[in-house]
Design a protein around this motif. Sequence first.
Motif, short mmCIF file in Angstrom:
data_model
loop_
_atom_site.label_atom_id
_atom_site.label_comp_id
_atom_site.label_asym_id
_atom_site.label_seq_id
_atom_site.Cartn_x
_atom_site.Cartn_y
_atom_site.Cartn_z
N HIS A 102 5.12 11.91 5.80
CA HIS A 102 3.84 11.38 6.27
C HIS A 102 2.88 11.17 5.11
O HIS A 102 2.36 12.14 4.55
CB HIS A 102 3.20 12.33 7.27
N LEU A 103 2.66 9.91 4.73
CA LEU A 103 1.63 9.61 3.73
C LEU A 103 0.28 9.75 4.41
O LEU A 103 0.10 9.30 5.55
CB LEU A 103 1.78 8.18 3.21
N LYS A 104 -0.68 10.35 3.73
CA LYS A 104 -2.00 10.52 4.34
C LYS A 104 -3.15 10.28 3.38
O LYS A 104 -4.29 10.42 3.74
CB LYS A 104 -2.11 11.90 4.98
N ASN A 105 -2.83 9.91 2.16
CA ASN A 105 -3.86 9.60 1.17
C ASN A 105 -3.52 8.26 0.54
O ASN A 105 -2.39 8.04 0.15
CB ASN A 105 -3.94 10.70 0.12
N GLY A 106 -4.48 7.39 0.43
CA GLY A 106 -4.20 6.03 0.00
C GLY A 106 -3.76 5.24 1.22
O GLY A 106 -4.57 4.76 1.98
N ALA B 225 0.83 -1.21 0.00
CA ALA B 225 0.00 0.00 0.00
C ALA B 225 0.86 1.26 0.00
O ALA B 225 0.54 2.24 -0.68
CB ALA B 225 -0.94 0.00 1.21
N VAL B 226 1.96 1.23 0.72
CA VAL B 226 2.87 2.38 0.75
C VAL B 226 3.53 2.55 -0.62
O VAL B 226 3.58 3.66 -1.16
CB VAL B 226 3.93 2.22 1.87
N ARG B 227 4.02 1.47 -1.18
CA ARG B 227 4.65 1.54 -2.51
C ARG B 227 3.66 2.08 -3.55
O ARG B 227 4.02 2.91 -4.39
CB ARG B 227 5.19 0.18 -2.94
N ARG B 228 2.42 1.62 -3.46
CA ARG B 228 1.38 2.09 -4.40
C ARG B 228 1.13 3.59 -4.21
O ARG B 228 0.98 4.33 -5.18
CB ARG B 228 0.11 1.28 -4.22
N SER B 229 1.12 4.07 -2.98
CA SER B 229 0.89 5.49 -2.71
C SER B 229 2.04 6.36 -3.21
O SER B 229 1.84 7.52 -3.58
CB SER B 229 0.69 5.73 -1.21
N LEU B 230 3.23 5.82 -3.21
CA LEU B 230 4.40 6.56 -3.70
C LEU B 230 4.55 6.52 -5.21
O LEU B 230 5.29 7.31 -5.79
CB LEU B 230 5.68 6.03 -3.05
#
Length: 136
Positions: free
Chosen positions: A72-76, A4-9
């Motif tokens: 800080h990721l906050k979307n996805g 999920a983090v890789r996809r958000s980036l």
Amino acid sequence: MDHAVRRSLAITTTSSASARTVDISTTGARTGRARRIEIWFYRVDGEIYLTTHPARRSWYANLLANPEFTFHLKNGARADLAATAEPVLDTDKRRHIFLAIVDDLNQPLHRGYLSQPVQPVANWVSGSPLMHVTFH
């Protein structure tokens, strides 16, 4: 890094403004205090960068003085990623990166989110802060 983090980036020029919006927590260059701001990130040639329209920025001064920060990721996905920032100073590399960023910003999808017209690439190369982000 989880999926999920890789996809958000993995943003592209078709990613929404919210998909590219993150917070960063830096350490103040003069005060040593924690500072948190909202900023867009960009992906060029598979690498992550932070920048803004041409101007002097306190977040850039903070990262020059203290390159360790939190992305800080906050979307996805929601995640607090330990990262290091490195300024991109080489003019040819800056031009290459800013050509891609300005092209990205000129996509019709983004025009409604921008508070000012996108400046020419030469203005970005000479006047914008640019940090390459490496995740730990």
